[in-house]
Enzyme design. Structure first.
Site, PDB file in Angstrom:
ATOM      1  N   ARG A 139      56.400 -23.662   6.212  1.00  0.00           N
ATOM      2  CA  ARG A 139      57.718 -22.977   6.635  1.00  0.00           C
ATOM      3  C   ARG A 139      57.783 -21.650   5.594  1.00  0.00           C
ATOM      4  NH1 ARG A 139      58.713 -25.795  10.988  1.00  0.00           N
ATOM      5  NH2 ARG A 139      58.840 -28.257  10.394  1.00  0.00           N
ATOM      6  N   ASN A 185      54.599 -31.493  -0.024  1.00  0.00           N
ATOM      7  CA  ASN A 185      53.511 -32.241   0.949  1.00  0.00           C
ATOM      8  C   ASN A 185      52.275 -32.107   0.109  1.00  0.00           C
ATOM      9  OD1 ASN A 185      55.615 -33.250   2.688  1.00  0.00           O
ATOM     10  ND2 ASN A 185      55.483 -31.500   3.802  1.00  0.00           N
ATOM     11  N   GLU A 266      59.059 -38.528   5.155  1.00  0.00           N
ATOM     12  CA  GLU A 266      57.919 -38.042   6.164  1.00  0.00           C
ATOM     13  C   GLU A 266      56.575 -38.370   5.993  1.00  0.00           C
ATOM     14  OE1 GLU A 266      61.050 -34.643   7.212  1.00  0.00           O
ATOM     15  OE2 GLU A 266      59.589 -33.833   5.726  1.00  0.00           O
ATOM     16  N   ASP A 339      68.983 -31.636   6.408  1.00  0.00           N
ATOM     17  CA  ASP A 339      68.066 -30.662   6.141  1.00  0.00           C
ATOM     18  C   ASP A 339      68.301 -29.256   6.505  1.00  0.00           C
ATOM     19  OD1 ASP A 339      65.378 -29.983   5.828  1.00  0.00           O
ATOM     20  OD2 ASP A 339      64.590 -30.774   7.593  1.00  0.00           O
ATOM     21  N   GLU A 367      63.770 -21.378   7.420  1.00  0.00           N
ATOM     22  CA  GLU A 367      63.028 -22.548   8.311  1.00  0.00           C
ATOM     23  C   GLU A 367      64.094 -22.477   9.591  1.00  0.00           C
ATOM     24  OE1 GLU A 367      61.984 -27.128   8.565  1.00  0.00           O
ATOM     25  OE2 GLU A 367      62.407 -26.252   6.604  1.00  0.00           O
ATOM     26  N   HIS A 501      71.124 -29.175  13.887  1.00  0.00           N
ATOM     27  CA  HIS A 501      69.739 -29.720  14.328  1.00  0.00           C
ATOM     28  C   HIS A 501      69.372 -29.839  15.841  1.00  0.00           C
ATOM     29  CE1 HIS A 501      65.679 -31.161  13.335  1.00  0.00           C
ATOM     30  NE2 HIS A 501      66.137 -31.549  11.873  1.00  0.00           N
TER      31      HIS A 501
END
Length: 680
Positions: A139, A185, A266, A339, A367, A501
């Site tokens: 992102r 992540n 995720e 989010d 993002e 979203h």
């Protein structure tokens, strides 16, 4: 002939100076030849920076004599400071440095009051870099990572060192005091010796600017790099591995801040993979860093494949653990329950955790707000969240109050911002995206600041010379107005009235309200969130639907639950609304939706007009860069409007009001476009 040569050289010199205004200096453009003397009773690398900043940026009376004074006065908290005539007073060296930057900022802005005090709202004010070890940035829209190149090159060049110093200086100037160097992540390799040596080197460069380094860690690291058979947090060997790893890190970096953890989210590994809880995992890591005064920031961004409304899952997961986490664990909660959408109600977790410290997580990188191509001043979004009343302990329990320690008298407080910084010369891809880095730091230091004042500060320091007050009406006022309206414009042309979203899959850039891939989980599709049908539009989270309203305290619960009292900016967030439902302005839902989308497009076109009028009032290079971005944004706003109205029209079966500009795209063509990773 001589005159011709002189004119040519003058032209070249002017061109060079114009090129120098490429945004690399951010808001730190103030330079001065004025002389100033500094009195100080002790020495440190932090104070050396403060002295240098004063000597190169002093704008006050010439031959001034500034004194650094250290005081334990009760009015000064932590790294706070007080400015008095010819004195910067603080408890700590960092307080002196922050006071120095405030003094210089006030000089640049022409503020002349002699007495000013300031204490930080949060003790830890942290940037989260989602930087991968291969040099990419998740992102990220401003080039490659400034910290990582690739998996083989772990060197730090002289150019890297200079860049880190500029990075440290920029953060110190707005009070940011921590940085997470890698992606949530996380690759387990970050905890191996070669990477830790580089982290040690980076920490050494950033330390004089007051920045502690933190690392995101992969929960399965004991298996991946430790060669254990399990990462079970209750296994003695696993606990010993983390304790030894923490000891190794603190031997290299004695002031290491601690760990940031994304677990069981995720696809990331976590304690639930071993039949354990988030408490088991967080407390195990907390025990590892506790002997060194380290902390664990445990992200609450968790959701599973489930029939339960995704926006309810983090609250449901963590409320039962309130009071069970170790004292050095803080729960990191996104501003909204979904989010980082252009608009969400605040996360109910802020008002739910009575015995657990909670820290807001804001996303500086855009993002979901046009990435580096669109102008979106996010301070208004964050201010909206911070000022939202949770009613945790009655009226006045705002998100700011329940997270900054005011309500529970806690000093263990923190706030995080997902960084938008990359290797691009201007750091953030879009010149105006620098304002979001600046605004995050200013709000992290003082969560009561107003977006209007932050925008004013940034504009003047970024574009104007010292005290160019003559440009107030011609430049500052219209550009500030554009900034303050920019986020609402994006809401209007993307997802008005509580829509959320409905982005294209994966890249989250353009619209795809039709996205309904049955091969992936439902809550990764657009149709899951807007629920459009022949009857109406919106996600029913009232008592008759998912009952997400029950997660909020009264009177919010009842206010959100009732279609007639629900704030219209959240209407389609909490309710499935009939197309014929009348809003407070008398328009039915379909008509109101059409006008909101059109308003967003017109707002961006007005931004173009505003900026074009700035030609000649700002350097050519940055003028052209912003002008080009606004053209892209105007085109994208039209795409959003056309895509959403043409798609939702297939359900409403209504005409678009005739006084609104007609769509210029075909729906089928827009569906094809949405599959591309680039709209250019």
């Amino acid at each position: 002939m001589k005159r011709t040569i002189y004119l040519v050289l003058t032209f070249i010199a002017c061109a060079y100076l114009a090129k120098a205004e490429d945004g690399h200096e951010l808001w730190l453009r103030g330079k001065s030849a004025a002389s100033v003397q500094i009195q100080h009773s002790r020495k440190s690398s932090v104070l050396d920076i403060a002295i240098n900043e004063l000597k190169t940026g002093w704008l006050g009376k010439n031959e001034a004599n500034i004194k650094f004074e250290f005081s334990q006065h009760a009015s000064i908290k932590g790294d706070g400071f007080r400015l008095e005539q010819d004195k910067i007073i603080a408890r700590t060296d960092l307080g002196i440095l922050y006071g120095t930057y405030e003094l210089l900022r006030r000089q640049y802005l022409g503020k002349t009051d002699d007495h000013f005090s300031s204490n930080p709202s949060y003790s830890r004010r942290i940037l989260n870099h989602w930087d991968n070890l291969d040099g990419s940035v998740e992102r990220g829209y401003a080039g490659q990572s400034i910290f990582w190149k690739n998996d083989q090159d772990l060197t730090i060049s002289k150019a890297d060192e200079a860049l880190y110093q500029l990075y440290g200086r920029a953060n110190a100037s707005i009070g940011i005091n921590g940085t997470v160097l890698n992606n949530v992540n996380a690759s387990a390799k970050i905890l191996t010796a070669p990477y830790l040596k580089k982290v040690q080197a980076i920490a050494g460069i950033l330390r004089p600017y007051g920045l502690k380094v933190y690392l995101s860690v992969n929960f399965s690291s004991p298996v991946t790099i430790g060669k254990l058979k399990t990462a079970d947090p209750l296994d003695p060997l696993v606990r010993k591995w983390w304790a030894n790893k923490a000891k190794e890190i603190y031997q290299l970096i004695p002031d290491f801040g601690g760990f940031l953890v994304k677990a069981n989210s995720e696809g990331q590994p976590g304690p639930q993979d071993f039949g354990r809880t988030h408490v088991d995992g967080a407390n195990m890591m907390a025990d590892a860093v506790s002997p060194f005064n380290g902390i664990v920031m445990w992200r609450a961004f968790v959701y599973q494949t489930s029939e339960q409304d995704r926006t309810k899952q983090a609250y449901t997961e963590f409320l039962r653990y309130d009071g069970k986490l170790k004292k050095n664990v803080i729960l990191q909660v996104k501003n909204g329950p979904l989010d980082f959408q252009p608009r969400e109600p605040f996360s109910a977790l802020f008002g739910a955790m009575n015995q657990t410290p909670v820290m807001p997580e804001f996303q500086i990188t855009q993002e979901y707000l046009g990435q580096s191509k669109q102008l979106a001043f996010l301070s208004t979004l964050w201010e909206e969240c911070l000022n939202s009343d949770t009613y945790q302990k009655g009226k006045g329990s705002t998100v700011a109050v329940v997270t900054d320690g005011t309500q529970d008298k806690s000093t263990f407080t923190a706030i995080a911002g997902v960084a938008n910084i990359g290797s691009d010369r201007n750091w953030t891809g879009h010149i105006f995206a620098q304002a979001n880095w600046y605004a995050f730091g200013r709000l992290a230091w003082n969560n009561q600041l107003k977006s209007e004042d932050i925008a004013d500060e940034w504009i003047r320091q970024t574009f104007l010379g010292v005290r160019e007050n003559a440009k107030d009406q011609s430049f500052v006022k219209p550009v500030k107005k554009m900034m303050l309206e920019s986020r609402e414009a994006i809401v209007n042309y993307m997802m008005p009235l509580g829509l959320h979203h409905i982005f294209a899959e994966g890249h989250h850039y353009g619209p795809a309200p039709w996205f309904a891939n049955t091969k992936i989980r439902a809550d990764w599709t657009s149709v899951y969130y807007h629920k459009a049908d022949l009857e109406g539009l919106g996600f029913n989270r009232s008592q008759s639907g998912s009952n997400a309203v029950a997660q909020y305290h009264e009177p919010l619960r009842s206010r959100f639950d009732d279609l007639n009292t629900c704030p219209e900016e959240y209407l389609l967030w909490f309710h499935h609304v009939p197309w014929t439902y009348r809003l407070r302005n008398g328009q039915d839902l379909w008509t109101a939706l059409c006008y909101r989308y059109d308003t967003g497009v017109q707002q961006v076109r007005d931004f173009q007009k505003t900026w074009d009028k700035m030609h000649g009032l700002v350097d050519e290079e940055r003028f052209m860069a912003v002008q080009s971005k606004l053209r892209i944004q105007s085109r994208d706003a039209q795409i959003w409007k056309d895509a959403c109205l043409l798609y939702f029209q297939t359900f409403s079966k209504r005409e678009i009001p005739f006084d609104i500009e007609r769509p210029v795209h075909d729906l089928d063509a827009l569906k094809t476009l949405s599959k591309s990773k680039s709209y250019e």
